[in-house]
Design a protein around this motif. Sequence first.
Motif, short mmCIF file in Angstrom:
data_model
loop_
_atom_site.label_atom_id
_atom_site.label_comp_id
_atom_site.label_asym_id
_atom_site.label_seq_id
_atom_site.Cartn_x
_atom_site.Cartn_y
_atom_site.Cartn_z
N LEU A 1 0.86 -1.19 0.00
CA LEU A 1 0.00 0.00 0.00
C LEU A 1 0.89 1.24 0.00
N TRP A 2 0.57 2.20 -0.89
CA TRP A 2 1.39 3.40 -1.05
C TRP A 2 0.53 4.63 -0.79
N GLY A 3 1.13 5.62 -0.18
CA GLY A 3 0.46 6.90 0.01
C GLY A 3 0.62 7.77 -1.21
N LEU A 4 -0.47 8.40 -1.64
CA LEU A 4 -0.43 9.23 -2.84
C LEU A 4 0.17 10.61 -2.58
N GLN A 5 0.37 10.97 -1.32
CA GLN A 5 0.93 12.28 -1.01
C GLN A 5 2.45 12.28 -1.13
N ASP A 6 3.08 11.31 -0.47
CA ASP A 6 4.55 11.27 -0.48
C ASP A 6 5.11 10.05 -1.20
N PHE A 7 4.22 9.22 -1.79
CA PHE A 7 4.62 8.04 -2.58
C PHE A 7 5.45 7.04 -1.75
N SER A 8 5.21 7.00 -0.46
CA SER A 8 5.93 6.07 0.42
C SER A 8 5.10 4.82 0.64
N CYS A 9 5.79 3.76 0.98
CA CYS A 9 5.12 2.48 1.25
C CYS A 9 4.55 2.52 2.67
N LEU A 10 3.26 2.31 2.78
CA LEU A 10 2.58 2.34 4.08
C LEU A 10 2.52 0.97 4.73
N LYS A 11 2.21 -0.03 3.99
CA LYS A 11 2.08 -1.39 4.51
C LYS A 11 2.52 -2.39 3.46
N THR A 12 2.96 -3.53 3.94
CA THR A 12 3.33 -4.64 3.06
C THR A 12 2.65 -5.90 3.58
N PHE A 13 1.99 -6.62 2.68
CA PHE A 13 1.31 -7.87 3.02
C PHE A 13 2.04 -9.02 2.31
N GLU A 14 2.45 -10.00 3.08
CA GLU A 14 3.15 -11.15 2.53
C GLU A 14 2.46 -12.42 2.99
N GLY A 15 2.21 -13.32 2.07
CA GLY A 15 1.53 -14.57 2.41
C GLY A 15 1.43 -15.52 1.24
N HIS A 16 1.45 -15.00 0.05
CA HIS A 16 1.41 -15.85 -1.14
C HIS A 16 2.79 -16.46 -1.38
N ASP A 17 2.78 -17.68 -1.88
CA ASP A 17 4.02 -18.37 -2.18
C ASP A 17 4.50 -18.12 -3.60
N ALA A 18 3.69 -17.42 -4.38
CA ALA A 18 4.05 -17.16 -5.77
C ALA A 18 3.55 -15.77 -6.14
N SER A 19 3.55 -15.47 -7.43
CA SER A 19 3.15 -14.14 -7.90
C SER A 19 1.72 -13.82 -7.49
N VAL A 20 1.50 -12.59 -7.05
CA VAL A 20 0.15 -12.09 -6.76
C VAL A 20 -0.34 -11.42 -8.04
N LEU A 21 -1.33 -12.03 -8.68
CA LEU A 21 -1.75 -11.60 -10.02
C LEU A 21 -2.84 -10.54 -9.99
N LYS A 22 -3.70 -10.55 -8.96
CA LYS A 22 -4.82 -9.62 -8.96
C LYS A 22 -5.15 -9.21 -7.53
N ILE A 23 -5.54 -7.94 -7.35
CA ILE A 23 -5.99 -7.44 -6.05
C ILE A 23 -7.20 -6.54 -6.26
N ILE A 24 -8.08 -6.51 -5.26
CA ILE A 24 -9.23 -5.60 -5.26
C ILE A 24 -9.47 -5.13 -3.84
N PHE A 25 -10.05 -3.93 -3.69
CA PHE A 25 -10.48 -3.42 -2.39
C PHE A 25 -11.92 -3.85 -2.14
N ILE A 26 -12.20 -4.27 -0.91
CA ILE A 26 -13.56 -4.62 -0.50
C ILE A 26 -13.83 -3.99 0.86
N SER A 27 -15.09 -4.11 1.30
CA SER A 27 -15.52 -3.57 2.60
C SER A 27 -15.20 -2.08 2.70
N LYS A 28 -15.51 -1.35 1.66
CA LYS A 28 -15.32 0.11 1.60
C LYS A 28 -13.86 0.49 1.84
#
Length: 964
Positions: free
Chosen positions: A548-575
């Motif tokens: 996750l990146w902030g659009l103000q300063d373009f810095s990395c806010l959070k990193t999620f790791e759990g997949h053992d291979a390439s993460v091909l698709k992501i979507i936002f849910i729950s608003k």
Amino acid sequence: MKAERSTLNFKSNYAVASKIEPFYMGGKVQVNKDENYIFCTCGTKINIMDLKTGKIFQSIEQDDQEDITSFALSPDDEVLVTGSRALLLKQWDWKENKCIRTWKAIHTSPVASMAFDPTSTLLATGGCDSTIKVWDVMKQYCTHNLKGSSGVVHLVHFHPDISRLQLFTSSMDCKIRVWNLKKSHCEFILESHYSAVTSLAFSLDGNTLLSSGRDSVCIIWDLKTWQPTRTIPVFESVETAILLPEHGDFSKIGTTNNGLHLVTAGRKGVLRVWEATTARCVFTQSGPSKSQEDAEEQALTHGLLLPKTNRLATVTAEHNLLFYDLHTLALQQQFVGYSDEVLDVKFLGPSSSHIVVATNSPQLKVFELETSNCQILRGHTETVLAVDVFGWSFTFASCAKDKTICIWHMNPNTGKVYCVARGCGHVSAVGSISCSRMKESFVVSGSQDCTIKVWKLPESLWKSSTVESLHVSVTAKVHDKDVNSITVSPNDKLIATGSQDRTAKLWSSTDLSLLGVFRGHKRGIWCVQFSPMDQVLATSSADGSVKLWGLQDFSCLKTFEGHDASVLKIIFISKGTQLASSGSDGLLKLWTIKLNECVKTIDAHEDKVWALSANKMDDLIVTGSADSCITLWKDVTESELAEELAVKEQQIMKQQKLSNLLHDKKYLKALGLAISLDQPHTVLLVIKGILANTDGAEQLEKTLLKLRVDQKEAILRFCTVWNTNARHCHEAQAVLEVLLHSESPEQLLQYNGIRAAVEGLIPYTERHFQRLSRLLQASMFVDYMWQSMKLPECSRDLQEEEVMDCSAPSTFTERADNDTAVTTVTKVDQQNVELTEETSEMEEDDDKEEEENEMEEEKKMDSDEEVSTIKKASKRPERHAVEECGERTDPPSDNEVQEVVCEEETTQKLRRETRSMKGKQACAGQSTDLPATPHSKPGADLPATPLPAQNSGTPQLRSLRLRR
């Protein structure tokens, strides 16, 4: 309260709502008698699909995992027979998915074709070994073995008139053979085709035969003369020919008389109606113009007549099933048998009633979720790579390897989808596309040529009836490598791109000016998405992480790791509070952004999950994978929470009921309820409560014998656990005793898990037995030590008292009885005395020596002094004793008597303390020797206080004792 409400909105789990999966991969298809189900071959399975819902009703699979080469369904819908490469024939009850019988096909090679006769009793099989065999399915034996064909027998068909008992076959020699089953030989050979015969059809009266072949002709045969009456040139390779019913209104497809008419389907992919008498084509199905390549993909391979529903079914080379109205030949229904690799999928429409799918083909597929009915859209010439929808409308865009983009629109009234615009401009394959969010105003495309283009949509686009041409408004080179993903912000002002060069970039949508660069991924970026609520950008990469990146300063806010291979698709849910991701490992993961953790991992597919999309309410998610499956997932968070609460309520009620039963001592019901609750500890408490009664063993046996077999299996499983603990092993052994005495070995062997239970019980039971054996030995040793600690004086006193009680018997009989009792007591005490005599021998020897020394000293004393001392110490009873002996002395004074009595009491007290000390030392496992006396060796660690000997004391007391 607000925090709690927000957590309730989080998604915790998704469950499969429906699937669109491959059900047909080539081969024979057949419809049942009621025309409700269609049977299709799919590798090792026969899939039975419900034509009303498009769902798989039943899937019949071979046990040997061999591909099914042919099958046949009996006309009465009772029997299904399959043949496989294993050279076996299997008879199935297809409604129950149960194999009834298996037998050898006798063919030396796989069965290529089979058919039932009209009575559903005879089955004909044609093999690749050029032989035909006829089977009596009811009596289960082979009736005919017909030889004479050359090559693979790919077509067998019984004559509809069963009285004729004729079988029509065709093989690779292009001839039609007519076999007389009464005489078991070939009666006629029909020779007119110059290529393989593909289909046979009989007229209603049974006197006319229609045959079609790949030699581009159809032939009408007179079965009375066995000669061809008409040859119809079709000018295409014909795969199937169907005779129209003689009674019916088919004027809309060009029939003007009641003569014989036929429908042909072949390589061109269109249906055509022919008049048999004139060999004239009276109707040709309309459709878009097709290139030669498209025509080959749309070629029709099979055709079926559905007279009850007045429909016609065809199968395309792409494994699609098409159903037409028989009177108009208008397409009514379409099912996709095999979708190949799914590359992208999106929800379509405000209510998300449809999905648009891009597969590894030039055609787009639009599925209606309720019926699985599919529309196939043709507009691209090469593989479609991505699709995107304008908001939640019926308009969407697609891009393909043919370097073009297309805009499509669905008519909400009719559900028909058509192309409204097309754009060309890229010099390489277009791999990603994104539509504007607020209005249908522009489209952004990203290509492998490292550029992105903004396409403005004209206002006249929705009014025109022709396909409009789109023009590029802005173009920019944005990355050094392929642009894998592109997305537009919710306010249409920003554009984000992700590339194979491991960076993501932010652009202005008006002039494509660079606003910022996001660096941090170690491999190429596959997907970028804007948060719908915050100024945050999410990216997924081939390095297996989501950032996750902030659009103000373009810095990395959070990193999620759990997949053992390439993460091909992501979507936002729950608003925007959660993320869903899919990867090459076939997993679907749910992430909570605030907690920075994965709340659920779902094993969604068997291959890469390329496509992931959610509907407007986020309660539905659709995924598409390289395994050709499209899965619809439904949010089950609330339902699972309600189920959990209901289960807890039910558990509380059962617990209360169980407590009441235990209180009322209704052990049978309590035991059954505890077993149903799967509570081993509660079952243990019930058993302990039963055993606590005086007749506990009998009650336990009666209770256990009334249980069902499954309940006994559960108790046996519980006993295996109880037996591992020494505290509960007694209850486990009690239960085992009842089961082993009440059940025979044969019955016990029928229990589920008996082997594991016995393996777990034996070692711990042996351990408990060894422990109890050691305990028994220890208890016997303690008993021996207790007997050894008894003192001889106590034993002698007890014996003397018993003898005194029996010293004056009234009669001879009583005296004898008393002597016997005394002898018995003496024997019992003698055993105890013997154990202590050895320890007290040394003590008695010392006492004797001391007495002898004292006696010598007493003899030397003055006789006058001795006489006076005896007089003082004498008492009245003693005086009588002296008088009886003939001696008379003066009575002692009171002071002298008091002195002697005190001295005697002191001596007795010391003796009691000595005995008590020896008893304590014996109990403590110490030596039983007496404390040291004045004669003990110096330096010994013993009490210093000397103890008087048994005959010690003052001279007066010693003299008194001697005289006694």
